[in-house]
Design an enzyme around this catalytic site. Structure first.
Site, PDB file in Angstrom:
ATOM      1  N   LYS A  13      -2.666  26.302 -23.837  1.00 35.38           N
ATOM      2  CA  LYS A  13      -2.937  27.582 -24.504  1.00 35.38           C
ATOM      3  C   LYS A  13      -2.741  27.448 -26.031  1.00 35.38           C
ATOM      4  CE  LYS A  13       0.234  29.722 -22.042  1.00 35.38           C
ATOM      5  NZ  LYS A  13       0.736  28.574 -21.238  1.00 35.38           N
ATOM      6  N   ARG A  88       3.508  37.792 -18.680  1.00 39.00           N
ATOM      7  CA  ARG A  88       4.010  36.778 -17.750  1.00 39.00           C
ATOM      8  C   ARG A  88       4.517  37.385 -16.456  1.00 39.00           C
ATOM      9  NH1 ARG A  88       5.332  32.539 -21.841  1.00 39.00           N
ATOM     10  NH2 ARG A  88       5.998  30.658 -20.762  1.00 39.00           N
ATOM     11  N   ARG A 127       5.163  16.501 -24.686  1.00 39.40           N
ATOM     12  CA  ARG A 127       4.833  17.413 -25.795  1.00 39.40           C
ATOM     13  C   ARG A 127       5.844  17.279 -26.931  1.00 39.40           C
ATOM     14  NH1 ARG A 127       3.798  23.725 -24.784  1.00 39.40           N
ATOM     15  NH2 ARG A 127       5.930  23.706 -23.996  1.00 39.40           N
ATOM     16  N   ARG A 160      10.887  19.978 -27.721  1.00 37.48           N
ATOM     17  CA  ARG A 160      11.553  21.257 -27.445  1.00 37.48           C
ATOM     18  C   ARG A 160      12.647  21.053 -26.411  1.00 37.48           C
ATOM     19  NH1 ARG A 160       6.916  25.676 -26.239  1.00 37.48           N
ATOM     20  NH2 ARG A 160       8.406  26.270 -24.625  1.00 37.48           N
ATOM     21  N   ARG A 171      10.615  25.965 -15.036  1.00 37.84           N
ATOM     22  CA  ARG A 171       9.591  26.823 -15.648  1.00 37.84           C
ATOM     23  C   ARG A 171       8.356  26.917 -14.759  1.00 37.84           C
ATOM     24  NH1 ARG A 171       8.912  23.987 -21.113  1.00 37.84           N
ATOM     25  NH2 ARG A 171       7.427  25.614 -21.620  1.00 37.84           N
TER      26      ARG A 171
HETATM   27  P1  ADP Z   1       0.871  25.688 -23.572  1.00 42.84           P
HETATM   28  O1  ADP Z   1       0.753  26.383 -24.912  1.00 42.84           O
HETATM   29  O2  ADP Z   1      -0.112  26.223 -22.569  1.00 42.84           O
HETATM   30  O3  ADP Z   1       2.264  25.668 -23.019  1.00 42.84           O
HETATM   31  P2  ADP Z   1       0.231  23.298 -25.115  1.00 42.84           P
HETATM   32  O4  ADP Z   1      -1.028  23.732 -25.809  1.00 42.84           O
HETATM   33  O5  ADP Z   1       1.476  23.235 -25.935  1.00 42.84           O
HETATM   34  O6  ADP Z   1       0.466  24.160 -23.771  1.00 42.84           O
HETATM   35  O7  ADP Z   1      -0.061  21.864 -24.439  1.00 42.84           O
HETATM   36  C1  ADP Z   1       0.959  21.179 -23.717  1.00 42.84           C
HETATM   37  C2  ADP Z   1       0.880  19.676 -24.026  1.00 42.84           C
HETATM   38  O8  ADP Z   1      -0.327  19.149 -23.487  1.00 42.84           O
HETATM   39  C3  ADP Z   1       0.859  19.357 -25.521  1.00 42.84           C
HETATM   40  O9  ADP Z   1       1.583  18.167 -25.712  1.00 42.84           O
HETATM   41  C4  ADP Z   1      -0.635  19.157 -25.834  1.00 42.84           C
HETATM   42  O10 ADP Z   1      -0.823  18.256 -26.911  1.00 42.84           O
HETATM   43  C5  ADP Z   1      -1.138  18.565 -24.518  1.00 42.84           C
HETATM   44  N1  ADP Z   1      -2.525  18.961 -24.208  1.00 42.84           N
HETATM   45  C6  ADP Z   1      -3.130  20.140 -24.487  1.00 42.84           C
HETATM   46  N2  ADP Z   1      -4.406  20.150 -24.037  1.00 42.84           N
HETATM   47  C7  ADP Z   1      -4.589  18.938 -23.431  1.00 42.84           C
HETATM   48  C8  ADP Z   1      -5.712  18.321 -22.759  1.00 42.84           C
HETATM   49  N3  ADP Z   1      -6.876  18.955 -22.599  1.00 42.84           N
HETATM   50  N4  ADP Z   1      -5.520  17.068 -22.261  1.00 42.84           N
HETATM   51  C9  ADP Z   1      -4.341  16.434 -22.408  1.00 42.84           C
HETATM   52  N5  ADP Z   1      -3.271  16.952 -23.042  1.00 42.84           N
HETATM   53  C10 ADP Z   1      -3.396  18.186 -23.548  1.00 42.84           C
HETATM   54  P1  AMP Z   2       6.434  29.419 -24.095  1.00 38.23           P
HETATM   55  O1  AMP Z   2       6.573  29.010 -25.524  1.00 38.23           O
HETATM   56  O2  AMP Z   2       5.290  30.367 -23.868  1.00 38.23           O
HETATM   57  O3  AMP Z   2       6.405  28.240 -23.154  1.00 38.23           O
HETATM   58  O4  AMP Z   2       7.750  30.275 -23.736  1.00 38.23           O
HETATM   59  C1  AMP Z   2       9.036  29.691 -23.807  1.00 38.23           C
HETATM   60  C2  AMP Z   2      10.039  30.573 -23.081  1.00 38.23           C
HETATM   61  O5  AMP Z   2      10.140  31.860 -23.745  1.00 38.23           O
HETATM   62  C3  AMP Z   2       9.717  30.909 -21.624  1.00 38.23           C
HETATM   63  O6  AMP Z   2      10.113  29.871 -20.729  1.00 38.23           O
HETATM   64  C4  AMP Z   2      10.502  32.210 -21.433  1.00 38.23           C
HETATM   65  O7  AMP Z   2      11.889  31.947 -21.268  1.00 38.23           O
HETATM   66  C5  AMP Z   2      10.328  32.901 -22.793  1.00 38.23           C
HETATM   67  N1  AMP Z   2       9.115  33.775 -22.806  1.00 38.23           N
HETATM   68  C6  AMP Z   2       8.008  33.608 -23.594  1.00 38.23           C
HETATM   69  N2  AMP Z   2       7.125  34.572 -23.368  1.00 38.23           N
HETATM   70  C7  AMP Z   2       7.644  35.366 -22.405  1.00 38.23           C
HETATM   71  C8  AMP Z   2       7.187  36.528 -21.714  1.00 38.23           C
HETATM   72  N3  AMP Z   2       5.979  37.072 -21.962  1.00 38.23           N
HETATM   73  N4  AMP Z   2       7.997  37.065 -20.780  1.00 38.23           N
HETATM   74  C9  AMP Z   2       9.212  36.556 -20.503  1.00 38.23           C
HETATM   75  N5  AMP Z   2       9.698  35.455 -21.108  1.00 38.23           N
HETATM   76  C10 AMP Z   2       8.934  34.857 -22.057  1.00 38.23           C
END
Ligand code: ADP
Ligand code: AMP
Length: 213
Positions: A13, A88, A127, A160, A171
């Site tokens: 995302k 969520r 990541r 992270r 998660r």
């Molecule tokens: P989200 O925001 O949904 O939690 P991220 O955009 O941070 O996910 O992506 C999670 C990890 O996967 C990051 O390290 C990113 O660089 C990697 N990633 C994102 N899209 C792809 C893809 N299409 N193929 C492989 N790795 C990806």
């Molecule tokens: P994310 O960066 O989206 O992976 O979110 C990191 C963490 O923040 C999650 O694992 C939750 O603990 C908290 N969080 C983020 N967005 C929400 C949401 N919409 N509702 C509840 N918890 C959230």
């Protein structure tokens, strides 16, 4: 246009959000980023969120909704919002829809990125995230040009604390129990487009554009 970019943690995302916002004139609202900013600034909200984030649990709905409702009143998001990581839970979805109905705000759709769990674990554990601007990288698929340094803002790029294997598993369990039902909620309103999130970043970006028509 207002969109929800939906998917499990690690679906891509955040990776896709930047170009979508630039192309469609939206502002990204990522609730996780807002909590991490508050944590960094050591605010009460950050302290409260920390205990849930560290355990891979969700921050309570009323706390999340208050934050989102306030953000939706800001001037910069009036031209369009891209939600990332919100809603969520079904409760958060209901609160958003009720607010939208009373305020005339229109949700164009929900783009749901689909990625199998085994791949999510690999993506999340590889990541790396910029401490300053939140840009994300991957040690194998998408590393920064200079290791440990953000391409966009030169900030420090780190893992992270909730991207460790144990927290990632918690998660994903939280996602399946509490977040996946959000899709059924929006499906019943005919708003969901499912997109295969596996494959190269550009390929996924293309499929999202196709889904958006
Ligand atoms: P989200 O925001 O949904 O939690 P991220 O955009 O941070 O996910 O992506 C999670 C990890 O996967 C990051 O390290 C990113 O660089 C990697 N990633 C994102 N899209 C792809 C893809 N299409 N193929 C492989 N790795 C990806
Ligand atoms: P994310 O960066 O989206 O992976 O979110 C990191 C963490 O923040 C999650 O694992 C939750 O603990 C908290 N969080 C983020 N967005 C929400 C949401 N919409 N509702 C509840 N918890 C959230």
């Amino acid at each position: 246009m207002n969109l929800i970019l939906f998917g499990p943690p690690g679906a891509g995302k955040g990776t896709q959000a930047g170009s979508l916002c630039a192309e469609f004139g939206m502002v990204q609202v990522a609730t996780g980023d807002i909590f991490r900013r508050n944590l960094k600034q050591n605010t009460d909200l950050g302290q409260l969120a920390r205990s849930f984030m560290d355990e891979g649990q969700l921050v309570p709905d009323e706390v999340v909704w208050k934050l989102v409702e306030d953000r939706l009143g800001d001037e910069d998001v009036q031209s369009g919002v891209l939600f990332d990581g919100f809603p969520r839970t079904v409760k958060q979805s209901e609160l958003l829809v009720a607010w939208a109905e009373s305020s005339g705000w229109k949700l164009a759709g929900v783009v749901a990125l689909e990625v199998p769990d085994e791949q999510l674990v690999r993506r999340l554990s590889g990541r790396r995230t910029c401490l300053d601007c939140g840009s994300t990288y991957h040690v194998d698929h998408n590393p920064p040009a200079v290791e440990g340094t953000c391409d966009r803002c030169a900030g420090k790029v780190v893992q992270r604390s909730d991207d460790t294997e144990a927290t990632v598993k918690a998660r994903l369990a939280t996602y399946h129990q509490q977040t996946a039902p959000v899709l059924e909620f929006f499906d019943s309103k005919g708003l969901v487009s499912r997109v295969d999130g596996v494959g190269g970043i550009d390929g996924v970006a293309g499929r999202i554009r196709t889904a958006l028509g």
